[in-house]
Scaffold this active site. Structure first.
Site, PDB file in Angstrom:
ATOM      1  N   GLY A  82       0.776  -1.307  -0.072  1.00  0.00           N
ATOM      2  CA  GLY A  82       0.018   0.043  -0.014  1.00  0.00           C
ATOM      3  C   GLY A  82       0.720   1.263  -0.046  1.00  0.00           C
ATOM      4  O   GLY A  82       0.229   2.440   0.399  1.00  0.00           O
ATOM      5  N   HIS A 103       0.875   1.111 -13.043  1.00  0.00           N
ATOM      6  CA  HIS A 103       1.561  -0.148 -13.474  1.00  0.00           C
ATOM      7  C   HIS A 103       3.337   0.244 -13.657  1.00  0.00           C
ATOM      8  O   HIS A 103       3.369   1.348 -14.236  1.00  0.00           O
ATOM      9  CB  HIS A 103       1.232  -0.390 -14.939  1.00  0.00           C
ATOM     10  CG  HIS A 103       1.789  -1.865 -15.482  1.00  0.00           C
ATOM     11  ND1 HIS A 103       1.490  -3.023 -15.033  1.00  0.00           N
ATOM     12  CD2 HIS A 103       2.675  -1.743 -16.497  1.00  0.00           C
ATOM     13  CE1 HIS A 103       2.326  -3.748 -15.743  1.00  0.00           C
ATOM     14  NE2 HIS A 103       3.173  -3.203 -16.475  1.00  0.00           N
TER      15      HIS A 103
END
Ligand code: GRF
Length: 194
Positions: free
Chosen positions: A16, A114
């Site tokens: 995270g 990404h």
């Protein structure tokens, strides 16, 4: 009059750190989005603790409880997002493939980050593959999510150099810094337009 802030859900599966960069950016009064919810598909995701420590509502929709029924998992996820009146979804290290149904619900309102310069190196293990290919420039991409993985319209990209002696780990760390910079910028851009 100021526009109401967009209500954002960040979907995570693990560490995270991108979620944390979005939470940090959203603390600014002038930021056009608030992180209203963090959802993990894994109960043990480390990012959940950080989100809670920041006073953010968290939820777990554990994919394992739905077995192979991907759509049942996604319907449960969708119910949580609807219950929290979410406007925009940010995937941040969320390691589940999404069906066209779910992607369709969030068309133009769901972002992903990404760790490569798309369209190069879609999929996993991007840093290993970039080193194996011998590219001199690598980086990160924020894009809208479309039905095909890592293929939706690009919102923001940042390049980083590949340096002599780089390992997948050193390269990943350099790319991650770029991720933390561009994800909040890309979300700002989308939140201001939608
Ligand atoms: C990041 O490299 C992201 O680009 C990729 O998965 C990683 C997640 O890291 N999709 P974190 O959980 O945000 O720290």
């Amino acid at each position: 009059m100021a526009m109401p802030k967009k209500r954002v859900a960040v979907l995570i599966s693990g560490r995270g750190s991108n979620m944390a960069s979005l939470i940090e950016a959203a603390k600014d009064d002038g930021y056009p989005a608030e992180i209203a919810l963090v959802v993990s598909n894994r109960p043990e995701a480390a990012g959940l603790g950080h989100a809670r420590s920041q006073g953010i509502t968290t939820a777990v929709v554990d994919h394992a409880q739905f077995g192979k029924d991907r759509e049942a998992f996604e319907r449960a996820l969708q119910d949580v997002l609807t219950a929290h009146r979410i406007d925009l979804v940010c995937l941040a290290g969320f390691m589940r493939l999404l069906t066209p149904w779910f992607v369709g619900q969030w068309q133009g309102r769901m972002l992903n980050i990404h760790p490569a310069l798309l369209p190069a190196f879609k999929g996993l293990h991007t840093h290993e593959r970039a080193l194996a290919a011998g590219v001199k420039t690598h980086g990160a991409t924020v894009h809208f999510v479309s039905a095909e993985m890592d293929s939706g319209p690009i919102i923001a990209q940042a390049e980083v150099p590949v340096l002599p002696g780089d390992t997948p780990e050193t390269l990943a760390a350099r790319v991650l810094e770029a991720e933390h910079r561009i994800y909040p910028q890309a979300l700002r851009q989308v939140a201001e337009k939608t």
